[in-house]
Design an enzyme around this catalytic site. Structure first.
Site, short mmCIF file in Angstrom:
data_model
loop_
_atom_site.label_atom_id
_atom_site.label_comp_id
_atom_site.label_asym_id
_atom_site.label_seq_id
_atom_site.Cartn_x
_atom_site.Cartn_y
_atom_site.Cartn_z
N HIS A 58 3.94 10.34 17.63
CA HIS A 58 5.16 9.64 17.24
C HIS A 58 6.08 10.70 16.64
O HIS A 58 5.90 11.12 15.50
CB HIS A 58 4.83 8.52 16.25
CG HIS A 58 3.86 7.52 16.82
ND1 HIS A 58 2.64 7.26 16.26
CD2 HIS A 58 3.93 6.77 17.94
CE1 HIS A 58 2.00 6.36 17.01
NE2 HIS A 58 2.75 6.06 18.03
N HIS B 14 0.84 -1.19 0.00
CA HIS B 14 0.00 0.00 0.00
C HIS B 14 0.87 1.23 0.00
O HIS B 14 2.02 1.21 0.44
CB HIS B 14 -1.02 0.01 1.14
CG HIS B 14 -0.45 -0.16 2.50
ND1 HIS B 14 0.27 0.81 3.14
CD2 HIS B 14 -0.52 -1.19 3.37
CE1 HIS B 14 0.62 0.39 4.33
NE2 HIS B 14 0.17 -0.82 4.50
N HIS C 184 7.77 1.86 10.95
CA HIS C 184 8.65 2.85 10.31
C HIS C 184 9.17 3.88 11.29
O HIS C 184 8.69 4.00 12.42
CB HIS C 184 7.93 3.54 9.13
CG HIS C 184 6.87 4.53 9.52
ND1 HIS C 184 6.79 5.78 8.96
CD2 HIS C 184 5.86 4.46 10.39
CE1 HIS C 184 5.76 6.43 9.47
NE2 HIS C 184 5.18 5.66 10.33
N GLU D 273 4.42 12.94 13.86
CA GLU D 273 3.04 12.54 13.60
C GLU D 273 2.19 12.61 14.86
O GLU D 273 2.43 11.87 15.81
CB GLU D 273 3.00 11.11 13.05
CG GLU D 273 3.92 10.86 11.87
CD GLU D 273 3.96 9.39 11.50
OE1 GLU D 273 3.24 8.60 12.14
OE2 GLU D 273 4.71 9.03 10.60
N HIS E 39 7.68 3.35 15.24
CA HIS E 39 6.34 2.97 15.67
C HIS E 39 5.71 2.08 14.61
O HIS E 39 6.27 1.89 13.53
CB HIS E 39 5.46 4.20 15.94
CG HIS E 39 5.39 5.15 14.79
ND1 HIS E 39 6.41 6.02 14.48
CD2 HIS E 39 4.44 5.36 13.85
CE1 HIS E 39 6.08 6.73 13.42
NE2 HIS E 39 4.88 6.34 13.00
FE LIG Z 1 3.70 6.81 11.31
#
Ligand SMILES: [Fe+2]
Length: 613
Positions: free
Chosen positions: A539, A466, A509, A515, A545
């Site tokens: 994050h 994705h 990642h 974020e 995370h």
């Molecule tokens: Fe993320």
């Protein structure tokens, strides 16, 4: 029947106790009317409709005069009623911009008569408007009303937020949830709208004299010299120029609303953080006092970065207005609904909608359905715009037609008022004697806007893997570095998952971007537990995370049939700048101490032997 005493007092309106209008006894004409001014669709729907008792039907008349919605009783009717000692009951509807705490107004014509009727306490005070609390004890439950009196006792048209006159050239915004009168569709369009016919100059911006005696004024959201495609400004035609809406400023403190740079010495922002919903308290909170800053990033003084906030709002702002010179606000309701009465029109928002209030726009916030809670992204930098779609083409994601900007509405209200200004991270107050929401007509492309998140058309994987989550970007605010946003607003809504042989949740990642996520409703696929509606997570820059153990195991072993990810709506404020926690976020908000443990039970599957495991 002996009537109890009647009383009229001056003062601030409190609350309407009973939605009923009582007729007065005497032979003199009395007008009972509503200050609340309807939105477009309610233009011909009176604020007060009279329901006469049997026998009075023919002697009662009602006249609706445009926006004022005046109910009208003939003297003979009153005389007749007085003889019978009869009351008239009325159905009262409350319209925009009034919230629950506002009363429908009663206007009593012929003040001398009214004074006699009520005990002589009404007086004329010249041109100044006077808000009164009118309390009538009259064979009925206590009724309390608010009204404005003006010289010559005339009800001034447009004394509250007016409706739009809806000329045929103006349109309403249609969406999947129906037609929305009072809004114009489009994002960044060159809109034009007028609340009184002919108020908007045509073919020019600055006539020598404006219609209705209005002042022409430009509100610039970008530098004069910004490139044409990015240049945003709006011409306003208003009762008073904005210089009349501010006096001397006095510094005030809103201790929970912080601005970057704000890095508390004893707060560590290095870590993966998650919060339960910040609960409501018994404290009465407005849009200003209920703002709780969670994180800050960048520097408000250099117009880069952002802040994230939670708002907890129980009370409407009354005779109180606000604007931020620092920022535009992206508002994401999670609970309850709010009304933004702005200089350029009235905008209502509820969960699963978002709104953008431009920098410098004056407004007040009323609670339509409270208590209200939600998230705010305060953007210090360049404005949000729609992301480029690249090879996706001309459609999908957020479409321009689904954004809605309110039509013009204004107040001509002369009451002591306060304007609060956020400027370089500080808050200041100024006192004025009238409402600053006095723009009768405007045209331009710098305006508030709202958007129904359910109209967002997601694009995603159709075979395997994705794309990066940026595929779900609703709005982006550039930072000056191409492709590296000051803020991206990203939406994770319900959608089909169809990818074959694919780990479908977001992958693990680390990211240079920081974020901050919030849950509007439902369950987020990477975190089946712990990230609940109203909750947030952070994050930060270069902190790893990804899915927790349950999500990983579930997605790794799921049968990969097409699957509808349903009942989910979360979002992300993603910024290129690290986000620093406030003391509120670290110490008062319900921070989950055990969030980091959600990855604790992830197992080592590697044993050196080949094979998918
Ligand atoms: Fe993320």
């Amino acid at each position: 029947m002996q009537r109890p005493p009647q009383h009229v007092g001056f003062g601030r309106v409190k609350r309407i106790h009973e939605r009923r209008v009582i007729a007065l006894r005497d032979g003199t004409q009395i007008v009972i009317g509503g200050l609340p001014l309807p939105r477009q669709s309610e233009m011909f729907d009176p604020a007060i409709s009279f329901v006469p008792r049997p026998g009075n039907e023919t002697s009662l008349s009602q006249a609706v005069h445009g926006a004022a919605d005046l109910g009208f009783m003939h003297p003979c009717t009153l005389a007749n009623l007085a003889c019978r000692e009869t009351t008239i009951e009325a159905k009262v509807k409350q319209h925009a911009p009034f919230g629950a705490q506002h009363a429908v107004a009663v206007l009593v014509d012929l003040l001398k008569f009214a004074g006699g009727c009520f005990g002589g306490l009404i007086e004329e005070i010249g041109q100044e408007a006077l808000q009164i609390e009118l309390v009538v004890f009259h064979c009925a439950p206590l009724v309390s009303y608010k009204t404005n009196y003006y010289k010559r006792n005339r009800f001034r048209k447009g004394a509250e937020m007016t409706s739009h006159t809806k000329p045929s050239t103006m349109i309403t915004a249609a969406t999947t949830s129906g037609t929305h009168p009072g809004y114009m569709p489009g994002f960044g369009n060159d809109f034009e709208t007028e609340a009184l016919p002919g108020a908007l100059p045509q073919g020019m911006n600055s006539p020598q004299k404006c219609n209705y005696g209005l002042y022409g004024e430009q509100l610039s959201g970008t530098a004069f010299t910004a490139p044409s495609h990015a240049n945003e400004r709006t011409w306003c035609y208003r009762i008073r120029p904005s210089v009349k809406h501010s006096g001397r400023y006095a510094r005030i403190d809103l201790p929970y609303w912080k601005s970057a740079p704000h890095i508390p010495k004893d707060v560590t922002s290095l870590g993966q953080y998650r919060w339960d919903p910040v609960p409501h308290s018994d404290e009465k909170l407005t849009w200003l006092t209920g703002m709780r800053t969670m994180t800050t990033a960048g520097d408000v003084n250099t117009q880069v970065g952002m802040a994230s906030h939670i708002y907890l709002v129980t009370d409407s702002m009354v005779d109180s207005y606000f604007y931020s010179a620092d920022s535009e606000l992206l508002i994401v309701p999670q609970e309850g609904s709010l009304r933004f009465c702005t200089e350029l029109g009235v905008m209502d928002i509820a969960p699963q909608e978002i709104a953008i209030i431009p920098r410098g726009l004056v407004y007040r916030v009323e609670v339509l359905d409270g208590p209200a809670r939600g998230f705010v992204c305060e953007n210090y930098g360049q404005k949000f715009h729609l992301p480029s779609r690249g090879p996706i083409g001309a459609n999908c994601m957020a479409n321009r037609r689904d954004f809605k900007t309110p039509v013009a509405a204004f107040e001509d209200r002369e009451v002591p008022s306060t304007v609060t200004i956020k400027w370089c991270g500080q808050f200041h107050e100024t006192k004025i004697g009238h409402s600053p929401l006095d723009v009768v007509a405007w045209h331009g492309n710098y305006a508030p806007v709202k958007y129904d998140l359910n109209t967002y058309c997601p694009v995603g994987a159709v075979l395997f893997d994705h794309p990066d989550p940026s595929i779900f970007t609703v709005l982006t605010a550039p930072s000056g570095v191409e492709g590296t946003a000051n803020i991206d607003f990203v939406l994770f809504r319900d959608r089909w998952m169809v990818a074959e042989d694919t780990f479908r949740p977001p992958w693990y990642h680390k990211n240079i971007m920081s974020e901050l996520m919030g849950n509007i409703h439902g369950q987020y696929d990477a975190k089946p537990k712990g990230f609940v509606p109203g909750g947030m997570s952070l994050h930060n820059m270069m902190l790893p995370h990804g899915p927790d153990r349950n999500a990983f195991e579930g997605a790794s072993n799921a049968e990969l049939a097409p699957h509808k990810l349903d009942n989910t709506m979360s979002f992300m404020f993603e910024t290129r700048f690290p986000q620093h926690l406030t003391e509120f976020a670290a110490k008062e908000a319900p921070l989950q101490d055990d969030y980091i443990d959600c990855w604790e039970s992830l197992e080592k599957n590697f044993d050196g032997t080949p094979g998918k495991k």
